[in-house]
Scaffold this motif. Structure first.
Motif, mmCIF file in Angstrom:
data_model
loop_
_atom_site.group_PDB
_atom_site.id
_atom_site.type_symbol
_atom_site.label_atom_id
_atom_site.label_comp_id
_atom_site.label_asym_id
_atom_site.label_seq_id
_atom_site.Cartn_x
_atom_site.Cartn_y
_atom_site.Cartn_z
ATOM 1 N N ARG A 73 17.488 50.383 60.420
ATOM 2 C CA ARG A 73 17.741 49.456 59.314
ATOM 3 C C ARG A 73 18.725 49.986 58.276
ATOM 4 O O ARG A 73 18.979 49.311 57.276
ATOM 5 C CB ARG A 73 16.420 49.124 58.604
ATOM 6 N N ASP A 74 19.282 51.148 58.501
ATOM 7 C CA ASP A 74 20.066 51.806 57.461
ATOM 8 C C ASP A 74 21.536 51.950 57.864
ATOM 9 O O ASP A 74 21.896 51.844 59.033
ATOM 10 C CB ASP A 74 19.495 53.195 57.161
ATOM 11 N N LEU B 11 23.409 57.533 52.117
ATOM 12 C CA LEU B 11 22.460 56.791 52.937
ATOM 13 C C LEU B 11 22.056 55.540 52.174
ATOM 14 O O LEU B 11 21.611 55.619 51.033
ATOM 15 C CB LEU B 11 21.228 57.649 53.234
ATOM 16 N N ARG C 102 19.520 52.723 52.402
ATOM 17 C CA ARG C 102 18.289 52.338 53.092
ATOM 18 C C ARG C 102 18.118 50.821 53.113
ATOM 19 O O ARG C 102 18.384 50.137 52.125
ATOM 20 C CB ARG C 102 17.081 52.977 52.413
ATOM 21 N N TYR D 1 22.485 58.997 47.708
ATOM 22 C CA TYR D 1 21.866 57.680 47.878
ATOM 23 C C TYR D 1 22.443 56.715 46.847
ATOM 24 O O TYR D 1 22.671 57.086 45.697
ATOM 25 C CB TYR D 1 20.348 57.757 47.706
#
Length: 265
Positions: A21-22, A38, A40, A72
């Motif tokens: 899903r990322d 990343l 998410r 992130y």
């Protein structure tokens, strides 16, 4: 690993799938250089930042920035996509190649505010319809020192003169004036118009460029010169360059005049 949450400005260099899903998204940031993030849940339906992590997007973000390793993205502030690049296969190919070179030229996490601005300006010019091949040449020439290749392009590599015709010598690492051409029988025998643009592009401020017209023969010669230098001296061959070469080949075939046909008598 040290982390801190902060605003940053980023140009999306590329993204790729990560887990189910990322996404992994690489940005050239104005503040921290190149960083891998990343994201998410980016593939989930209803993900709020879908438009903010599309290819050829630039803008402001809030991120959890790591000194090393993955960072992130928390949210996006204000972003926009280079729409013409995203829908035009030729603009897309040139822009992707430029970003691939920038990615290859610098280590991650090295602040690059000057190059952030150059890349954003280059993409803006390509998106606005300025000759994408020439913008790419300019970026290739100005990126050479970052790859450890800094040819002498403002004067003769032997005597420093700048008032005679020039040619390019790989052996001497730059230009040779006419007085020293005999020193390198394998010099490239470039037309003076090609040399003129090579010298101009090496110091050109993209902020001062709004349009440019280059004859097709000169454009082709510049492409051959850049290919020669990058192949023989730099050794960087992004996959995006192979695709760009294919695109140029297709374009050349499409614009060739039809062969003459004669009827049997």
């Amino acid at each position: 690993m040290a982390r801190h949450v902060t605003d940053f400005h980023g140009i999306l260099l590329f993204r790729r799938d990560y887990a189910e899903r990322d996404f992994l998204v690489k940005f050239l940031t104005q503040e921290f250089g190149k960083k891998m993030f990343l994201v998410r849940g980016a593939k989930k339906r209803g993900f709020k930042m879908v438009a903010d992590i599309l290819p050829f997007t630039v803008g402001g973000y809030v991120g959890d920035i790591a000194d090393n390793g993955l960072s992130y993205i928390r949210t996006a502030r204000e972003t926009h996509q280079f729409q013409n690049i995203s829908i035009d296969i030729f603009k897309n190919a040139y822009a992707t190649y430029v970003m691939s070179l920038v990615d290859a030229a610098f280590p991650d996490s090295q602040p690059l505010p000057e190059w952030y601005h150059k890349v954003e300006r280059a993409l803006t010019l390509i998106d606005d319809g300025v000759n994408a091949a020439i913008i790419t040449n300019i970026m290739e020439i100005q990126l050479m020192p970052s790859f450890g290749v800094a040819p002498q392009l403002q004067g003769c590599a032997i005597c420093g003169r700048n008032d005679l015709p020039f040619d390019y010598s790989e052996s001497y690492g730059g230009l040779l004036c006419q007085q020293h051409w005999q020193r390198d029988p394998r010099r490239l025998h470039l037309a003076q118009r090609t040399i003129y643009y090579l010298r101009q592009f090496s110091v050109l401020d993209l902020d001062r460029l709004h349009s440019i017209n280059v004859k097709p023969q000169t454009e082709h010669a510049l492409r051959q010169l850049m290919d020669e230098i990058y192949d023989s001296q730099i050794g960087v061959h992004p996959r995006s360059k192979r695709f760009l070469d294919q695109m140029q080949s297709w374009s050349a075939r499409m614009t060739m005049p039809p062969a003459d046909k004669t009827k049997d008598q």
